[in-house]
Scaffold this motif. Sequence first.
Motif, PDB file in Angstrom:
ATOM      1  N   ARG A  79       0.733  -1.142  -0.152  1.00 44.07           N
ATOM      2  CA  ARG A  79      -0.082  -0.038   0.012  1.00 44.07           C
ATOM      3  C   ARG A  79       0.977   1.212   0.028  1.00 44.07           C
ATOM      4  N   LEU A  94       2.348   1.720  -3.298  1.00 43.50           N
ATOM      5  CA  LEU A  94       1.404   2.201  -4.220  1.00 43.50           C
ATOM      6  C   LEU A  94       0.979   3.709  -3.953  1.00 43.50           C
ATOM      7  N   SER A  95       0.883   4.016  -3.069  1.00 39.63           N
ATOM      8  CA  SER A  95       0.587   5.396  -2.736  1.00 39.63           C
ATOM      9  C   SER A  95       1.756   6.507  -2.895  1.00 39.63           C
ATOM     10  N   GLN A  96       3.109   5.795  -3.001  1.00 40.15           N
ATOM     11  CA  GLN A  96       4.052   6.739  -3.621  1.00 40.15           C
ATOM     12  C   GLN A  96       3.998   6.880  -4.841  1.00 40.15           C
ATOM     13  N   ARG A  97       3.731   5.663  -5.426  1.00 40.61           N
ATOM     14  CA  ARG A  97       3.756   5.762  -7.084  1.00 40.61           C
ATOM     15  C   ARG A  97       2.596   6.728  -7.462  1.00 40.61           C
ATOM     16  N   ARG A  98       1.495   6.636  -6.708  1.00 41.97           N
ATOM     17  CA  ARG A  98       0.564   7.404  -7.023  1.00 41.97           C
ATOM     18  C   ARG A  98       0.721   8.750  -7.050  1.00 41.97           C
ATOM     19  N   ASP A  99       1.309   9.291  -5.891  1.00 42.55           N
ATOM     20  CA  ASP A  99       1.622  10.633  -5.422  1.00 42.55           C
ATOM     21  C   ASP A  99       2.739  11.167  -6.822  1.00 42.55           C
ATOM     22  N   SER A 100       3.475  10.278  -7.204  1.00 40.94           N
ATOM     23  CA  SER A 100       4.538  10.616  -8.205  1.00 40.94           C
ATOM     24  C   SER A 100       3.906  10.856  -9.338  1.00 40.94           C
ATOM     25  N   PHE A 101       2.811   9.966  -9.837  1.00 37.50           N
ATOM     26  CA  PHE A 101       2.214  10.184 -11.075  1.00 37.50           C
ATOM     27  C   PHE A 101       1.488  11.469 -11.097  1.00 37.50           C
ATOM     28  N   LEU A 102       0.715  11.683  -9.833  1.00 39.36           N
ATOM     29  CA  LEU A 102       0.066  12.819 -10.067  1.00 39.36           C
ATOM     30  C   LEU A 102       0.800  14.056 -10.192  1.00 39.36           C
TER      31      LEU A 102
END
Length: 196
Positions: free
Chosen positions: A102, A105-113
């Motif tokens: 989790r 995935l949160s870190q990846r989501r933040d970087s994608f955002l």
Amino acid sequence: MLRLRHVDTVTASELKNMQEVLVSKETEVVRSESTARGLTTESHRLQQDLEKVQQLEGKIGAELSTLKEQVSTMETELLTYRDLDALRRSADDKRKRLQEERLTLSQRRDSFLQLLQEMNQKHEALKTKLQENETHAQLTNLERKWQHLEQNNFVMKEFIASKTQENDYESVAKVVYQQVADYNKSLIEALQNNRT
């Protein structure tokens, strides 16, 4: 003759005894036939009961086999669930692994955002720069003029086609020439008929 003599010697009491014996024998025959019919019916009923019992035995065997499998599965599960410490360790490991996943995935989501936001800013900057560019403005105007000219061209083509169709007199001329030829032929024939 001998039989007749023998019959004559039979007394009334003997005859009566013989009739009683005959009646009792007939009654026994009727009872035997009735008993035989009853036994046949009973035999059919018992045969049907036997078939039902055999079917029931098959069902019971299948259910027994299923129950044995379920018992085996339950015994395996009991062995698993008896060791509560192992279950707790397994659950804790799974929870830790899911929390790590989790977090990743949160870190990846933040970087994608963040990347998406940067791309949107670049897009808006390029769009603004493009709108301020004089060549782009000229190209846009030329494109609009071109579309307008294409539309005018299409309208003119349609107009020319309709006028060409209106001025197409060749088919009418052919019909008129044919009618004139037919009329001349009729006049010549009429003149020749008048001379004769």
